[in-house]
Every structure is written in structure tokens, then in C-alpha cells.
Write a protein that holds these residues in place. Structure first.
Motif, PDB file in Angstrom:
ATOM      1  N   GLY B 522     106.027  49.992 -39.959  1.00  0.00           N
ATOM      2  CA  GLY B 522     104.711  50.421 -39.542  1.00  0.00           C
ATOM      3  C   GLY B 522     103.943  50.998 -40.719  1.00  0.00           C
ATOM      4  N   TYR B 554      96.014  48.019 -34.786  1.00  0.00           N
ATOM      5  CA  TYR B 554      96.843  49.191 -35.068  1.00  0.00           C
ATOM      6  C   TYR B 554      96.713  50.152 -33.889  1.00  0.00           C
ATOM      7  CZ  TYR B 554      96.914  47.716 -39.979  1.00  0.00           C
ATOM      8  OH  TYR B 554      97.086  47.025 -41.139  1.00  0.00           O
ATOM      9  N   LYS B 591     101.403  59.200 -35.934  1.00  0.00           N
ATOM     10  CA  LYS B 591     102.075  58.017 -36.487  1.00  0.00           C
ATOM     11  C   LYS B 591     101.248  56.799 -36.119  1.00  0.00           C
ATOM     12  CE  LYS B 591     105.132  57.348 -32.529  1.00  0.00           C
ATOM     13  NZ  LYS B 591     106.516  57.230 -32.067  1.00  0.00           N
ATOM     14  N   GLU B 593     101.224  52.474 -35.387  1.00  0.00           N
ATOM     15  CA  GLU B 593     101.954  51.243 -35.081  1.00  0.00           C
ATOM     16  C   GLU B 593     101.094  50.047 -35.470  1.00  0.00           C
ATOM     17  OE1 GLU B 593     102.788  51.283 -30.966  1.00  0.00           O
ATOM     18  OE2 GLU B 593     104.452  52.709 -31.127  1.00  0.00           O
ATOM     19  N   HIS B 595     100.704  46.067 -34.656  1.00  0.00           N
ATOM     20  CA  HIS B 595     101.058  45.156 -33.572  1.00  0.00           C
ATOM     21  C   HIS B 595     100.742  43.715 -33.945  1.00  0.00           C
ATOM     22  CE1 HIS B 595     101.878  48.145 -30.359  1.00  0.00           C
ATOM     23  NE2 HIS B 595     101.119  48.906 -31.122  1.00  0.00           N
ATOM     24  N   THR B 601     105.504  47.923 -34.420  1.00  0.00           N
ATOM     25  CA  THR B 601     106.499  48.720 -35.133  1.00  0.00           C
ATOM     26  C   THR B 601     105.820  49.986 -35.630  1.00  0.00           C
ATOM     27  OG1 THR B 601     107.613  46.716 -35.834  1.00  0.00           O
ATOM     28  CG2 THR B 601     108.154  48.726 -37.026  1.00  0.00           C
ATOM     29  N   SER B 602     106.495  51.111 -35.430  1.00  0.00           N
ATOM     30  CA  SER B 602     105.924  52.396 -35.801  1.00  0.00           C
ATOM     31  C   SER B 602     106.223  52.724 -37.240  1.00  0.00           C
ATOM     32  CB  SER B 602     106.487  53.500 -34.910  1.00  0.00           C
ATOM     33  OG  SER B 602     106.044  53.338 -33.596  1.00  0.00           O
TER      34      SER B 602
END
Lengths: 210, 916
Positions: B522, B554, B591, B593, B595, B601-602
Motif C-alpha cells: 500500500g 485509493y 493508513k 489502501e 485498490h 492492500t494497506s
């Protein structure tokens, strides 16, 4: 039966064979030749031809192996020792045109051959028990001959309405010395090679038309 | 009767009785050991012997039947007569062995009379599905195997036999070994019809299968042909197969199946069966591809189709002969950068022909470059072994042809037009997406007819260059699969170039993935700026290798320590986002992510704290305060400015400048006295000021003559007319100064009047701190403000001890050249040359100097040495130079001793100068 001496049965059989050899076996019209005979299948004639062809294809090898197994002097003095005239092998005339006559002639030839192969096989099992290939070929030829006789009987009885055929058998080799046994076998097989070849040639066109 | 006969009779009688005694029982059961059919009915009889009737008084109605240990219900009994009892079972499945006949002797004692074993089972069923096959074991050996369905389990020993017979001869039975459903017959005889059936027999009966009649030659499964060989012929499209049959033609004629495949393929092709329906030992396979390796295999069966196919033979391969290449190699170009503006660097590239197209080993390629008008160059030919050629061509349009050559000949030429510019129409609506596990590219064709398309693609990666691959497609196609090693999770840049007969169109590109996945990681988010209620987040976009797919959006996830998580979706093109509203002075965890279509995913969690005050809040407080402060300062300054005279009077009073004092004018002896000094002679006049010490003791006034006091009167008068130049030493005038230094008249006067002691300073020519005075000035060597105080405020020193004790005053004539060049004050010089000396040391130094001077004034040598030693101790960190200066001070002191002191009256203590 227990009290019958052990040599009686072979003696009786020998006497019986001795009686048979030397004269044609009369076939009783009510005898067993056409007993239990049913309608022949259409393929029997073709099967008969193929059996003759099969025997013709294997006859020479059988004779060659036989000679090899007998050793000298048979392999080196073939003509002198294995003169085909020395046997009463039935003749097979190639100029026959009648299917029935051909069938009858074939029956005589292979009836004689069947009996002779019995003698030869018995003698070779005694003289050359280790000759596996020879013995195997003798067994196969004997069985094929029996099958051929079965087919010929069927054809004669059903198609050609022949219920009796006079056949001859060769001399029994019982009591002969080893040389004589080998010589007789050599003479029979050599003549067999000639006759079955003629039969195959004669039979082919006739059976193909049938 | 002879003895012998009598003996025989006795023996017979004894044998009878013994037999009767040993073997007779009271009865027996019929049938003895029966074998019964399951489910049938069964009746057994127990017959009592007459002897038992006599001895035991047993009757048939006393008989009890038992199965094992169970008594058979009496309803099944039937007493037939006095000695016979029967038992009947309607279903033998209820029977068990043994079945016993018993009686109750003496009323209750049960005695066994007889027992039988009962065997239960079923008769054999008719064997079904009898079939036979003849397996060829060798060239002359055949085995016929017949199989059948034996039917249900009979629970009894059942004998199965395969029976066979010729039309006029019955053959020996075949007895299965270890099985009950098949049997092998050796020494099979062909060409004789064989009738075969199966007979099953056990204690309860026998059954016979249907008879089947066949010629064994019609059920043969032959051995496959062997010693297969493949030979090529001159024709490049044929191969000849030859083999040996393992069954003689007198037994059967065969037909064949021939199959073949290209060696690197698994798909079999088959020669048409009608072409191989006759007996043979060779066959020529046609319509094959040149220079191709083929694998062959064949099988056989009886020509008339009766029987079974053999297994496939061993595989053998062969290669067809070479032929000319069937087509030219796919051709393309890359235009490179040329050093000359009028020429191109053209990289011609072409692909190797497929094996199916090369039809042999390609030995060389022939390239022809033919310029089109207006260029008038002749065509150039090149022969190369590789698949590329780099040319420097003059700007223009060229026709390029490439032909591939093998041992047989050359291929048709591949033609490529290299136009001066790509002025033709491009494809439209280019799309690429995965399809059937491959990457499909499709486009909309331009309006003009396209000869062919060239599709270029390369894998986009941060770690490697975009290595371009390409392929050609027909001009009629509008889509194709990319032919190459396309990997999943990798981004491919695909470009489609349309080629026309007289030009090319610009390539159109798109990006695609064969398979997308979640991003490898991420984004790492951090704050760019944090405020009270908002935070500006920034992040670095994921690299192409990390994306694993198209980043669709995101998601920013943020929360406080105890709060719920908030998600914000952000466009993937952005790299910055402002979070708001946020709580002030709060810790946030954020945080991010990334996509793709397959998921997100982070990245790592980032924490930040919002500010307590917002932007401008502090300024709003501080600025007014500062302004107020400045305003007050300004007002204070203005006030002070307005009241400067008053302030000056209190804080910074005017001190008369001794150099401007008129007292020098009335010191006529000064020049001569000064000239008397040898050191003074070293310097020109005006460089030094004479030193004089004037100490006026009120008590000693009387000791002075009037003449001596006259100058003071003059001074007093002149003070009143002074212009006010102050030297900072108030109340006294200095000698030999060309300028007058008059203190404030009032103060001076009061000081003259009130102070019993007037101090005058040493007047030196050099200025303060390297400032060279324009005129000769006076300074007081140890004079400090307290002295002024004492001058100005004599009342602070009540005429007690201090007044009682004459103050140790002196005016030193500063004749040292070093001192001339540096400070006039010993005290200040000491300060300057000993910077490491602390303030206490300096204070001590000052005291020592003062005491030293006192000693000098006293003229005591040992005292002076002690003073110098103490001074050196006080200046322990000092250097040699400092000590030298101290020595100089001593010299100066000695000089002072020699120089005639001021004629001004002095009040000295013991050791001081006496008034001269």
C-alpha cells in the motif's frame, strides 16, 4: 481287470492295428462317419480350403525340422532313405474336377496322414523328447488334420451326401527299430509335403467357386 | 458239524452281538446328511429300533427334535407310528446343523438318539454372457480365453467346466483354475467351427449356458505389427512405413489403422481406414509437411473386421525432406536516432520462420532496400545470417523486401514500406483485455484498406526497459491474441500500427494486464502539513511493479485512538489530500489502501497530532500584545525625550572634561618638569600629558600658602565660565590641559565647597579603548564613579574614618610606550590582556594594583615585590606578557619615584608622597 496281465492291452491293440493296416477300412453306412452330423455352416468349405492352405504352409517346415532332428544319414541321404514310394500314402490326382471327388480324395489323404502323424509323434516323443519345436509342430499338424477331417466329414455327409469313404492307414511303427521308425516318418512326411501342396493347388479354384 | 464249522458259527454269533453292541443305537434319522436347497421344505424321520422299545420303554411320541440346542416346536412333529416320528420344516433357511433326535428317558432325562448334518445351498444358475477371445501370444501360439457370468453364490462346491466340440468331435473340457468365471484353452485350432458352452454343477443340480458357435480365427486379437520403419522419400511430403506382421497370412489377412502426429504435438491424425483395409507390410503416407518430424504407430485386425484390433504398435518417427520456405519472414522496423538530420537509422527486424514455414534449415536471409522516387539511389542488397539489419538511410520512402533461403531455395519475399512520414489513418478504439487465458487486443479498423497490422508490446517495469516484441496480423483482422510469454500481474503497453500499401498510420497504444492482482503493497502516507482541524496528506504513487493491476482508487482510513475509522476514497491520479474536519490537539492514525479490480492492500499506519491552535490564533494574541508593548515603549521614549534634561541630571550628569580645564594654563612648571623625564623626551610634545596629583585636604589648607591656593581660585572662577565639557571626573580640574574642563558650576562649586578632597586623574594622550583623542585629555587612573559620588556627594562620606584616613591618591605619569600604544589605564589593560581571568580576579587585581601603587608610593622594594607576586598569583592563568607588564608597572613606579611629583599639595598616608 486287475488280474489282466499288463501286456494284454497293447497286444490287442497291436493285433487290431495289424489287422487294419494293409487293407481299406470299410465304412459302415450306419457307422459313425455321419453320426451326429448336423447341418454344415456355410463357411466350412472355406475353412477346409484354409486348413489345406495352412497345412501346406507348414508342411515343409515340419519336414525340415523332422530331418534336422533325425540327424545323419537322413539329412545327407534323403532320396535314398526317404523315398516316398516306400509308403502307401494315398495319391492325390490334380486333374480331378469334381468337388465330391476332391473331397473324398482329401478325406483319404488326411485320414492316412492323421494316423501316420499319430505314429510319428509317438515315436519322436520317445526318440527325441527334447525336440520341443518338432513335437509342437507335430501336435499342431495333427490337430489341424483332425480339424480338416472334421470339416471334410461335414461336407461329405451333408453337402455331398457321402456316408462312406474307404481309407487306408500306414504301417504301425510299433515294434520297428529306431531307424525304421525314423525312416517311415521321413517317408510319410516327405510325401505329405508333396500331396498337401497338390491339394492346395487343386482346392483353391474349386473352393473359391463353391 | 465239524469243529471248523462249529468254530465259524460261534465266531459269527460273537461278531453279531459285538456289532450290535458297538454300532447299534436306539434309532436313526433319514435322510442321512442331506444337502438342501435354501427356502425349500424338508421332512426328516427319526426311526427307533425295536430293541430300544423293549429295554427303555421308549416310544415315538417321546421323541424331541432339536436344531443345535434349540427344541423344534412340537407343532412340526408328527408321530407316524410307534417307532417313527417326523419333523417338517417349511423353510429350510430356518434350519441349522446338527438336527438331532432325542428322547426323554425315565420321564425327564433327555437322551440323544441320532443326529444329522444338514447342508444348505442353492443349485447353480445358468451361466450367462459367455464370450471368448483368442489372444495371440506369439507367431504360432494362441490362447483362447472364455469368460462368463457364473451367477449367484450357491454356498456349495460348484464345478464349472467349459465344454467345446467340433462338428464331429468333442474336445476335452476346460477346467477353470482358481476362478469360476473364465478358462483358457491352449492349442486353439482355427478354421474349424467350435461349439462352446459352460456347465455348472453342484450337489443340488447343474446348469448349462447357451452354446456359442464360432471359428476361433474370427475372435482373434492379434499382436500388433512390429519392426516398424519410417523412411523419407525425395518428395518432401511423403514418408514410407514398413513393418512385419506377426500373424501369417495363411491364418488371416489383416487390415490396418495408421496414425501419425507431428513430434512436438500430441494430436494424432489417421490415415483413412479404407486406404489400409488390405493386407500389407508397407504404406506410404502422403500430404505431410516438409522437413517435419512425424511419429507413426499402427495396429491391425482381421481383414473382414471380425475379431479385435491389436494394441498399437511401438512408435517410430521419421523426418520428411526439405522444401522451399513457404512464406517470407514477418518484417518490421524500428526507426532510430540519427546524427544527421537528413538521414535515418533504420533497424530492420524480422522473425524466424516457423518450422512449418521454413521447410528446412534457413541458411541466410536476403534483404533488398529500394528507395522510391524522388530518391534515385539504386536498390541495395544484403545477405545476412541474423534476423536484423541496421541501415543508415537518407530521408525518404523505401521498399524493403526480405527472403529466407534454405538448402532447396528461397521463400516468397516479405515486403515492408518505410514511408517518409506516418501520414495515414490510425486505428481507433483500441482495447486490450484478457480472454481465454490470453491477452486479446482489438481495434476498429481505419476507413482505408489496411494491408496488415503490426502489434508491438512490451512489459512496463520500473526495473527494466520496455523491451518491445511484435507480431503481424492480416489487414482484415480487427483483433488478435498476443503471441508471446505474457505474464500475469504485469502491465503491458500495446501499440497497433496499420500498414498500407503506400504508407503507415501512427500507432495507437493502450495498457493492459493479462491478470490483475492486489497491489504488492500500500502507499506510504505522511503529512505535509498539520493544522488545528485539518491535515494535508501526501503519498508517493506505487511503482508499476508494485501495482499488479490498474489502481482504481485509493482509500484513506483514519481514526483517533478511541474513535471509529473513517474511510475516504481518493482518485488514483492524486498524490495529496486534505483531511478535514479534524479535532484539535488529537492523535490520529491514518493508513492508505491502493485498490485494483482484484482488491486493495494497506500501507503502513502513520500517526500525527493536530495542533492546539489554529493558524492566526497565536498571531491574534501576540501581535496586539507586541503592539501594546511597542506603544508603551514609544510613549516612554517620548516621555524620556521630553524629560531628557531632568533624566540626564539624575542619571547622566555632565562631568567636566579635565582636558578642557583651564587649570593647565596655570601650571607653568609642568613642561619643564615633564621634560625632565627621560621618557617624556622620547615622545614629542603633546603625546603625553603631564601627571600631577592634586589632593586638597581641607584640613591642610592652612598649610598651603595663598600662592599655592591661587590657582584654585582661578579654577573656581573659570569653572563658572566653563562651557560644560565633562570628563566624567567631577569637581576638579586637571593640569596642563589645553582645554578647559569645567564641571557643572553648581555641583563643582558645591564639590569645591563641600569636599575636603579633590581628586585628579592621570591625564594621558591616548584615548579610551584605542580611541585617540584629538586633544590631550586627562583621565583618572583609578577613578570610578564612586569617586564622583564622593566628589559630588561628600555627604556620603561623613568625615569619619575615611576622611580621617588620607585617601591614597596618585597621578601616575604614564611614560611607558606600551601603555602609550594601548590603554591608558592599567586596570583596563589588565582586563584586556587577560580575558580568561574572572571578574573576581580582576577585582583582586584592581585591589592589588591599588595596593601596589600604594607600595610604590611608599617606595618599599620588598613590599613592591610582594605586590607583584600577589598580582602574578591573581593572574595565574596569565602569560608571560602579563608578567612583563607588571614589571613595566614596576618600572613606571620607579620612574614615578624619580619624577618630581606634582607641586599640588598631597595628603598621603605613611609611605606616600609628601607635599612638595
Amino acid at each position: 481287470m486287475k488280474f489282466i496281465p499288463a501286456g494284454v492291452v497293447p497286444l490287442l491293440l497291436m493285433i487290431h492295428c495289424r489287422l487294419v493296416v494293409g487293407r481299406a477300412l470299410t465304412v459302415n453306412p450306419s457307422s459313425s462317419m455321419c453320426e451326429n452330423t448336423h447341418v454344415c455352416k456355410p463357411n466350412v468349405a472355406e475353412q477346409t480350403r484354409k486348413l489345406v492352405v495352412l497345412l501346406n504352409a507348414t508342411a515343409q517346415d515340419l519336414f525340415s525340422i523332422y530331418l534336422d532332428c533325425q540327424g545323419d544319414p537322413f539329412s545327407s541321404h534323403l532320396d535314398e532313405l526317404c523315398n516316398a514310394n516306400g509308403t502307401n500314402f494315398p495319391d492325390f490326382h490334380v486333374n480331378r474336377t469334381s468337388h465330391k471327388d476332391i473331397m473324398v480324395a482329401l478325406y483319404k489323404v488326411f485320414a492316412f496322414l492323421n494316423a501316420s502323424l499319430g505314429n510319428i509323434t509317438r515315436d519322436q516323443e520317445e526318440l527325441n523328447p527334447m525336440a520341443k519345436e518338432l513335437l509342437e509342430r507335430l501336435h499342431n499338424t495333427t490337430k489341424t488334420t483332425r480339424g480338416l477331417i472334421s470339416n471334410l466329414t461335414c461336407l461329405l455327409c451333408t453337402d455331398y451326401k457321402v456316408s462312406q469313404v474307404n481309407v487306408t492307414y500306414g504301417k504301425s511303427s510299433k515294434g520297428m527299430n529306431v531307424f525304421k521308425k525314423k525312416q517311415q516318418g521321413c517317408q510319410v512326411l516327405r510325401r505329405y509335403v508333396q500331396v498337401v501342396s497338390q491339394a492346395a493347388q487343386v482346392l483353391l479354384p474349386h473352393l473359391s467357386q463353391a | 458239524m465239524s469243529n471248523t464249522s462249529r468254530r465259524t458259527t460261534v465266531t459269527k454269533v460273537m461278531f453279531f452281538f459285538l456289532k450290535k453292541l458297538l454300532f447299534s443305537s436306539c434309532g436313526y434319522i433319514i435322510p442321512e446328511s442331506p444337502v438342501l436347497t435354501l427356502g425349500s421344505n424338508f421332512t426328516a424321520l427319526c426311526i427307533l429300533n425295536e430293541s430300544c422299545l423293549d429295554f427303555g420303554n421308549i416310544r415315538a411320541n417321546q421323541i424331541i427334535w432339536k436344531i443345535k440346542n434349540s427344541v423344534v416346536p412340537k407343532e412340526q412333529y408328527r408321530v407316524i407310528n410307534r417307532t417313527v416320528s417326523s419333523v417338517t420344516f417349511s423353510d429350510t433357511s430356518t434350519l441349522a446343523t446338527p438336527l438331532t433326535c432325542n428322547v426323554l428317558a425315565d420321564g425327564q432325562i433327555e437322551q440323544n438318539i441320532y443326529g444329522i448334518a444338514v447342508t444348505l445351498g442353492l443349485p447353480p444358475e445358468k451361466p450367462e454372457n459367455l464370450s471368448c477371445i483368442v489372444h495371440q501370444m506369439s507367431k504360432t501360439k494362441f490362447i483362447m480365453t472364455c469368460t462368463w457370468n457364473p451367477g449367484r453364490d450357491t454356498f456349495l462346491a460348484t464345478d464349472f467346466r467349459l465344454k467345446s466340440q467340433w462338428p464331429l468331435e468333442t474336445l476335452p473340457d476346460c477346467e477353470p483354475r482358481g476362478v469360476n468365471n473364465s478358462c483358457d484353452i491352449f492349442n486353439v485350432q482355427f478354421f474349424v467351427n467350435l461349439e462352446v458352452w459352460v456347465e455348472a454343477k453342484n450337489a443340488l443340480g447343474k446348469a448349462e449356458s447357451e452354446h456359442i458357435d464360432f471359428d476361433p480365427v474370427d475372435i482373434v486379437k492379434p499382436l500388433p505389427p512390429h519392426n516398424l520403419a519410417v523412411n523419407s522419400r525425395e518428395l518432401p511430403t511423403v514418408l514410407k512405413l514398413s513393418w512385419e506382421n506377426q500373424i501369417t497370412v495363411v491364418v488371416m489377412e489383416l487390415k490396418f489403422n495408421i496414425r501419425y502426429r507431428i513430434s512436438d504435438s500430441s494430436d494424432w491424425m489417421e490415415v483413412p481406414p479404407e486406404d489400409t483395409a488390405s493386407h500389407r507390410t508397407s504404406f506410404t503416407v502422403q500430404s505431410l509437411k516438409p522437413y517435419t518430424k512425424y511419429v507413426f504407430s499402427l495396429r491391425c485386425m482381421k481383414k473382414n473386421g471380425l475379431g479385435y484390433w491389436s494394441d498399437w504398435s511401438e512408435e517410430k518417427s521419421g523426418v520428411t525432406s526439405e522444401a522451399k520456405p513457404s512464406k517470407g519472414p514477418p518484417l518490421w522496423r524500428k526507426i532510430g536516432i540519427s546524427h544527421s538530420p537528413n538521414s535515418w537509422t533504420v533497424h530492420l527486424i524480422w522473425k524466424e520462420l516457423d518450422r512449418s514455414e521454413a521447410n528446412g534449415i534457413i541458411l541466410k536471409y536476403e534483404v533488398t532496400v529500394r528507395p522510391r522516387p524522388p530518391l534515385s539511389c539504386p536498390p541495395e542488397k544484403y545477405s545476412v545470417n541474423s534476423t536484423n539489419l541496421t541501415l543508415n538511410l537518407t530521408n525518404g520512402t523505401y521498399d524493403v523486401t526480405v527472403t529466407a533461403h534454405n538448402r532447396i531455395g528461397g521463400s516468397p519475399p516479405s515486403v515492408l514500406l518505410i514511408p517518409a512520414s506516418n501520414s495515414k489513418a490510425s486505428v481507433k478504439d483500441i482495447k486490450a483485455f484478457p480472454k481465454d487465458g490470453k491477452l486479446w487486443i482489438e481495434w476498429t479498423a481505419p476507413d482505408n484498406s489496411v494491408v496488415k497490422y503490426v502489434i508491438e508490446w512490451c512489459m512496463v517495469s520500473d526495473s527494466s526497459d520496455c523491451s518491445t516484441e511484435w507480431q503481424q496480423e492480416l489487414g482484415t483482422s480487427q483483433g488478435t491474441f498476443l503471441k508471446g510469454d505474457i505474464k500475469p500481474f504485469k502491465c503491458y503497453l500495446i501499440t497497433v500500427h496499420p500498414l498500407y500499401t503506400n504508407g503507415q498510420g501512427n500507432g495507437q497504444s493502450t495498457k493492459a494486464y493479462l491478470q490483475q492482482g492486489m497491489p504488492a503493497k500500500g502507499p506510504t502516507v505522511q503529512t505535509k502539513k498539520v493544522g488545528k482541524a485539518e491535515a494535508v496528506l501526501v503519498w508517493k504513487p506505487l511503482s508499476v511493479d508494485e501495482q499488479n493491476g490498474f489502481i482504481r482508487y485509493y482509500t484513506i482510513l483514519y481514526r483517533t485512538v478511541s474513535g471509529n475509522e473513517t474511510a475516504v476514497n481518493v482518485d488514483p491520479s492524486k498524490t495529496e489530500y486534505t483531511l478535514s474536519p479534524l479535532s484539535s490537539d488529537t492523535l490520529y492514525m491514518v493508513k492508505m489502501e491502493a485498490h485494483t479490480d482484484e482488491g486493495g492492500t494497506s500501507g503502513p499506519v502513520f500517526t500525527f497530532t493536530t495542533q492546539k491552535f489554529g493558524k492566526g490564533e497565536i498571531e491574534a494574541i501576540v501581535v496586539p500584545v507586541c503592539l501594546a508593548f511597542l506603544l508603551s515603549i514609544l510613549l516612554g521614549v517620548l516621555f524620556c525625550f521630553n524629560k531628557r534634561d531632568l533624566i540626564k541630571k539624575h542619571i547622566w550628569p555632565n562631568v567636566p572634561d579635565p582636558s578642557k580645564s583651564n587649570i593647565a594654563q596655570w601650571s607653568p612648571q609642568t613642561p619643564t618638569k615633564h621634560n625632565f623625564s627621560s621618557k617624556a623626551q622620547m615622545y614629542p610634545e603633546g603625546s603625553f600629558t603631564d601627571v600631577s596629583v592634586v589632593e586638597i585636604e581641607a584640613d591642610d589648607k592652612k598649610s598651603f600658602s595663598e600662592q599655592d591656593l591661587k590657582p584654585f581660585n582661578l579654577l573656581k572662577k573659570e569653572k563658572n565660565t566653563s562651557e560644560g565639557h565633562s570628563s566624567g571626573i567631577g569637581g576638579s580640574s586637571c593640569m596642563s590641559s589645553p582645554r578647559q574642563s569645567v564641571s557643572d558650576s553648581d555641583e563643582s562649586e558645591s564639590a569645591q565647597n563641600t569636599s575636603s578632597t579633590v581628586q585628579y586623574s592621570t591625564v594621558v594622550l591616548n584615548g579610551y579603548r584605542d580611541q585617540i583623542p584629538s586633544v590631550q585629555i586627562f583621565s583618572r587612573s583609578e577613578s570610578t564613579q564612586p569617586l564622583l559620588d564622593s566628589e559630588e556627594k561628600p555627604e556620603d562620606n561623613p568625615g569619619g574614618g575615611e576622611n580621617a584616613t588620607p585617601r591614597q591618591q596618585y597621578f601616575k605619569q604614564n611614560s611607558s610606550q606600551d601603555e602609550t600604544n594601548t590603554d591608558g589605564s592599567h586596570f583596563e589593560r589588565a582586563k584586556q590582556v587577560t580575558p580568561p581571568v574572572n571578574e573576581e580576579d580582576l577585582v583582586g587585581l584592581a585591589q592589588l594594583q591599588m595596593s601596589g601603587h600604594s607600595s610604590q608610593l611608599c617606595g618599599s622594594g620588598p613590599e613592591r615585590n610582594k605586590t607583584e607576586s600577589a598580582l602574578a598569583d591573581a593572574l595565574s592563568p596569565s602569560t608571560e606578557g602579563q608578567i612583563l607588564r607588571l614589571e613595566t608597572m614596576g618600572i613606571n613606579t620607579a620612574t614615578v619615584d624619580e619624577i618630581p611629583k606634582s607641586y599640588m599639595p598631597q595628603t598621603v598616608r605613611q609611605g606616600g608622597y609628601m607635599p612638595q
